[in-house]
Design a protein around this motif. Structure first.
Motif, mmCIF file in Angstrom:
data_model
loop_
_atom_site.group_PDB
_atom_site.id
_atom_site.type_symbol
_atom_site.label_atom_id
_atom_site.label_comp_id
_atom_site.label_asym_id
_atom_site.label_seq_id
_atom_site.Cartn_x
_atom_site.Cartn_y
_atom_site.Cartn_z
ATOM 1 N N SER B 46 0.838 -1.201 0.000
ATOM 2 C CA SER B 46 0.000 0.000 0.000
ATOM 3 C C SER B 46 0.874 1.252 0.000
ATOM 4 O O SER B 46 0.584 2.228 -0.693
ATOM 5 C CB SER B 46 -0.934 -0.007 1.214
ATOM 6 O OG SER B 46 -0.231 0.332 2.372
ATOM 7 N N PHE B 49 2.154 1.647 -3.505
ATOM 8 C CA PHE B 49 1.071 2.024 -4.406
ATOM 9 C C PHE B 49 0.732 3.510 -4.272
ATOM 10 O O PHE B 49 0.690 4.252 -5.253
ATOM 11 C CB PHE B 49 -0.157 1.164 -4.071
ATOM 12 C CG PHE B 49 -1.326 1.425 -4.964
ATOM 13 C CD1 PHE B 49 -1.353 0.931 -6.270
ATOM 14 C CD2 PHE B 49 -2.400 2.168 -4.499
ATOM 15 C CE1 PHE B 49 -2.434 1.179 -7.086
ATOM 16 C CE2 PHE B 49 -3.474 2.419 -5.316
ATOM 17 C CZ PHE B 49 -3.493 1.934 -6.618
ATOM 18 N N GLU B 50 0.564 3.952 -3.009
ATOM 19 C CA GLU B 50 0.208 5.348 -2.777
ATOM 20 C C GLU B 50 1.351 6.275 -3.159
ATOM 21 O O GLU B 50 1.144 7.395 -3.604
ATOM 22 C CB GLU B 50 -0.166 5.574 -1.305
ATOM 23 C CG GLU B 50 -1.304 4.713 -0.787
ATOM 24 C CD GLU B 50 -2.649 5.046 -1.419
ATOM 25 O OE1 GLU B 50 -2.736 6.073 -2.109
ATOM 26 O OE2 GLU B 50 -3.600 4.271 -1.223
ATOM 27 N N ALA B 53 1.106 6.811 -6.702
ATOM 28 C CA ALA B 53 0.004 7.723 -6.976
ATOM 29 C C ALA B 53 0.442 9.166 -6.749
ATOM 30 O O ALA B 53 0.097 10.065 -7.514
ATOM 31 C CB ALA B 53 -1.185 7.379 -6.082
ATOM 32 N N GLN B 56 2.480 10.580 -9.503
ATOM 33 C CA GLN B 56 1.690 10.951 -10.680
ATOM 34 C C GLN B 56 1.404 12.449 -10.645
ATOM 35 O O GLN B 56 1.319 13.102 -11.674
ATOM 36 C CB GLN B 56 0.341 10.211 -10.701
ATOM 37 C CG GLN B 56 0.427 8.695 -10.691
ATOM 38 C CD GLN B 56 1.014 8.140 -11.973
ATOM 39 O OE1 GLN B 56 0.570 8.527 -13.046
ATOM 40 N NE2 GLN B 56 1.995 7.269 -11.841
ATOM 41 N N LYS B 57 1.247 12.953 -9.419
ATOM 42 C CA LYS B 57 0.849 14.357 -9.275
ATOM 43 C C LYS B 57 2.045 15.278 -9.124
ATOM 44 O O LYS B 57 2.015 16.435 -9.530
ATOM 45 C CB LYS B 57 -0.060 14.514 -8.037
ATOM 46 C CG LYS B 57 -1.387 13.778 -8.175
ATOM 47 C CD LYS B 57 -2.172 13.885 -6.884
ATOM 48 C CE LYS B 57 -3.356 12.949 -6.867
ATOM 49 N NZ LYS B 57 -4.561 13.540 -7.465
ATOM 50 N N GLU B 283 -7.489 11.716 -2.120
ATOM 51 C CA GLU B 283 -6.818 11.723 -3.422
ATOM 52 C C GLU B 283 -5.871 12.909 -3.602
ATOM 53 O O GLU B 283 -5.176 12.998 -4.588
ATOM 54 C CB GLU B 283 -7.863 11.739 -4.551
ATOM 55 C CG GLU B 283 -8.602 10.413 -4.719
ATOM 56 C CD GLU B 283 -7.642 9.241 -4.894
ATOM 57 O OE1 GLU B 283 -6.741 9.329 -5.752
ATOM 58 O OE2 GLU B 283 -7.777 8.247 -4.165
ATOM 59 N N LEU B 288 -1.371 12.230 -0.146
ATOM 60 C CA LEU B 288 -0.508 11.206 -0.740
ATOM 61 C C LEU B 288 0.970 11.433 -0.426
ATOM 62 O O LEU B 288 1.744 10.490 -0.344
ATOM 63 C CB LEU B 288 -0.722 11.180 -2.261
ATOM 64 C CG LEU B 288 -2.063 10.595 -2.710
ATOM 65 C CD1 LEU B 288 -2.219 10.733 -4.211
ATOM 66 C CD2 LEU B 288 -2.186 9.143 -2.290
#
Lengths: 273, 320
Positions: B46, B49-50, B53, B56-57, B283, B288
């Motif tokens: 996790s 994964f986060e 994420a 991505q930003k 999100e 994150l």
């Protein structure tokens, strides 16, 4: 000097060791040793003769190692251990307040049962003693001491090309000779050896025994051993201990061929111990 | 199995039954141990994964090399808020500064107590002092935090004023010193074990050559114990880096990029706490980023622990 009275716990067989020649360098008189409440040695009376090898033999727990550790006051390290009586080295009481235990141990060196080289190079193992005692002001002199000590211990040929390699990388027998070299590097008068061959194979043992015989020319050696053959082969004097008492002391030949005490007889013929 | 011969020694049984028993026991134990392992894998997954994420930003390079940390992003589209900048450098330097202060303080104290305990203390003293020292390790870190915020920090501030130094009431120094006290028992206890593991035969050899106790400790025992001591220091460092409660309470939240121990700094762990406490939009880059920080912290402490354990193990082998 040549007549030594040996009482034992029966108090019966006082005898004289007139045959023993040479100068006595250590005299132990009425030495008792206690570990806490337990007494390990009783009224020890023993003379050690210069430039000879004296074997201390006897069954396990008889006090022979305890006595050996009295000679350089290694028992001081054990907090529960108490030593009474007098031990004189060259007519000086080693327990006198003015005695520096550091100087004593420099003069009375020790080799232990298991080879215990420092995790340092071969060179630094030998140089350890001379360095802490400031015996060698220059590197050249220190080099000489290292070489001389290794030669005397019969290790020079094997070690000269690897002086900077760790001492722990040597074989067991070589390690023990390294420990002997380390002990003689500080120029002791007496070397105490506590079963120096018990961890070694027969070939390494033979080398050490040969070495002990050579070292006798320069040093006085006291050796604790469980091997009666070893005592017979290498020593000039033998002391037999039993249950904390010195039972018999004399020339090695006499002890093994004509023991005066029944217990000695039993021990050397393998009936007790 | 032939039954036609008669044997006087009977060794025929039901091996299948024993085999089944053994298998059941084995699988049960495997199940038990896999709970912990699977949990670890789950956490790692996790976290990873986060973290992806998050990246991505926000660009990875901005995160790793950015000099400004201000994670406030606009919650609603009509809100006028900062766009957020996620440079982790101030957090990392803050973490390192506090850990360095803690280690600087704890290393000599822990090491000297270990040497005292192992070599000088009598049995009676050792029996009292060692448990007392280890009691320090049992104090909850929130209590240390208390202590740091309410006693050490005001004390430092007042002391600083007297000699003309400006020390803010939340400072890296206060947090570092308190953390130092916290890790003293860790260092002293591990180092004490390491020093005790140096064989008695080496001490005998040194004493037998006429060395004093100080010479023996300096020339024989410490050199032999150095690898193990280094291992214990690394473990302590990793503990300091991961410590949260003390820094939350004593070091502050301001992400200052400074090497000045008198200023407030913040650490990776403190930021994770503040990012994730309260209601958060899941999100957002802000939330994150906590995972990215956690991942980063995990990698650092994992590496430190692996190196430390390697060193300690290697050292143990030497004397076995």
């Amino acid at each position: 000097m040549n007549s030594v009275v040996m009482p034992n716990e029966l108090g019966t067989t006082d005898y004289q060791t007139e045959l023993i020649a040479g100068k006595s360098i250590i005299q132990a008189r009425d030495v008792d040793v206690f570990y806490g409440d337990k007494q390990a040695l009783f009224g020890m009376e023993l003379d050690i003769y210069e430039n000879s090898v004296t074997s201390l033999i006897g069954p396990s727990g008889c006090g022979k190692s305890t006595l050996l550790r009295c000679f350089n006051r290694m028992n001081d390290v054990i907090s529960t251990c108490r030593v009474t009586g007098s031990i004189e080295l060259d007519s000086q009481d080693i327990h006198a307040p003015e005695v520096d235990v550091v100087a004593l141990r420099q003069k009375v060196g020790m080799v232990f049962q298991k080879p215990n080289p420092f995790p340092k190079s071969i060179y630094d193992n030998i140089a350890y003693g001379p360095r802490i005692h400031n015996m060698t002001p220059s590197k050249v002199e220190l080099d000489e001491v290292v070489e001389k000590s290794l030669k005397r211990a019969g290790l020079w040929e094997e070690a000269k090309d690897r002086l900077d390699k760790p001492g722990t990388g040597l074989s067991g027998g070589q390690q023990q000779r390294l420990c002997i070299a380390r002990a003689i590097a500080v120029e002791p008068k007496v070397i105490l050896m506590d079963e120096p061959c018990s961890a070694l194979d027969p070939i390494a043992t033979a080398k050490i025994e040969e070495l002990i015989d050579e070292l006798r020319q320069r040093f006085t050696i006291i050796i604790v051993t469980h091997s009666m053959q070893q005592a017979a082969r290498i020593s000039q004097h033998t002391a037999f201990f039993h249950m904390g008492y010195l039972v018999e002391f004399g020339e090695t030949g006499d002890i093994f061929s004509a023991p005066k005490d029944e217990r000695t007889q039993n021990y050397i013929t393998g009936r007790i111990g | 199995m032939s039954q036609d011969e008669t044997h006087t020694i009977d060794i025929i049984g039901k091996p299948s039954r024993h085999k089944i028993q053994e298998k059941i026991v084995t699988y049960f134990m495997l199940l038990c141990s896999s709970v912990a392992i699977l949990t670890t894998i789950g956490i790692l997954a996790s976290l990873t994964f986060e973290t992806f994420a998050f990246f991505q930003k926000v660009s990875f390079l901005d995160f790793l090399f950015g000099l400004e940390w201000s994670p406030q992003t606009a919650l609603r589209s009509d809100q006028v808020g900062s766009s957020g900048s996620f440079g982790a450098v101030p957090l990392i330097t803050g973490t390192l500064l506090i850990s360095a202060i803690a280690m600087f303080f704890a290393t000599p104290l822990g090491l000297l107590s270990a040497i005292y305990l192992a070599e000088y203390a009598s049995k009676n003293v050792r029996a009292v002092v060692k448990p007392l020292l280890e009691l320090l390790a049992g104090i909850p870190t929130v209590v240390y935090g208390f202590f740091a915020a309410l006693i050490i920090a005001p004390f430092l501030r007042g002391g600083g004023e007297n000699v003309g130094l400006v020390i803010s009431s939340e400072s890296a120094l206060a947090a570092g010193l308190t953390m130092g006290v916290m890790i003293i028992p860790l260092i002293s206890s591990l180092s004490d074990d390491v020093i005790n593991a140096v064989p008695q035969s080496l001490r005998d050899a040194s004493y037998g050559l006429g060395a004093t106790q100080t010479e023996t400790i300096k020339e024989v025992i410490l050199p032999a114990a150095i690898p193990g001591i280094a291992g214990s220091l690394l473990l302590a460092t990793s503990r300091a880096i991961g410590e949260t409660m003390i820094v939350v309470m004593a070091a502050g939240l301001a992400a200052n990029l400074t090497a000045n121990p008198f200023e407030a700094v913040t650490t990776v762990t403190v930021q994770i706490v503040t990012l994730l406490t309260g209601d958060q939009e899941f999100e957002s880059a802000k939330t994150l980023s906590a995972f990215a920080l956690g991942f980063f912290l995990f990698i650092i402490t994992l590496c430190l622990n692996i190196v430390a354990l390697k060193i300690v193990d290697h050292y143990k082998e030497q004397y076995d």
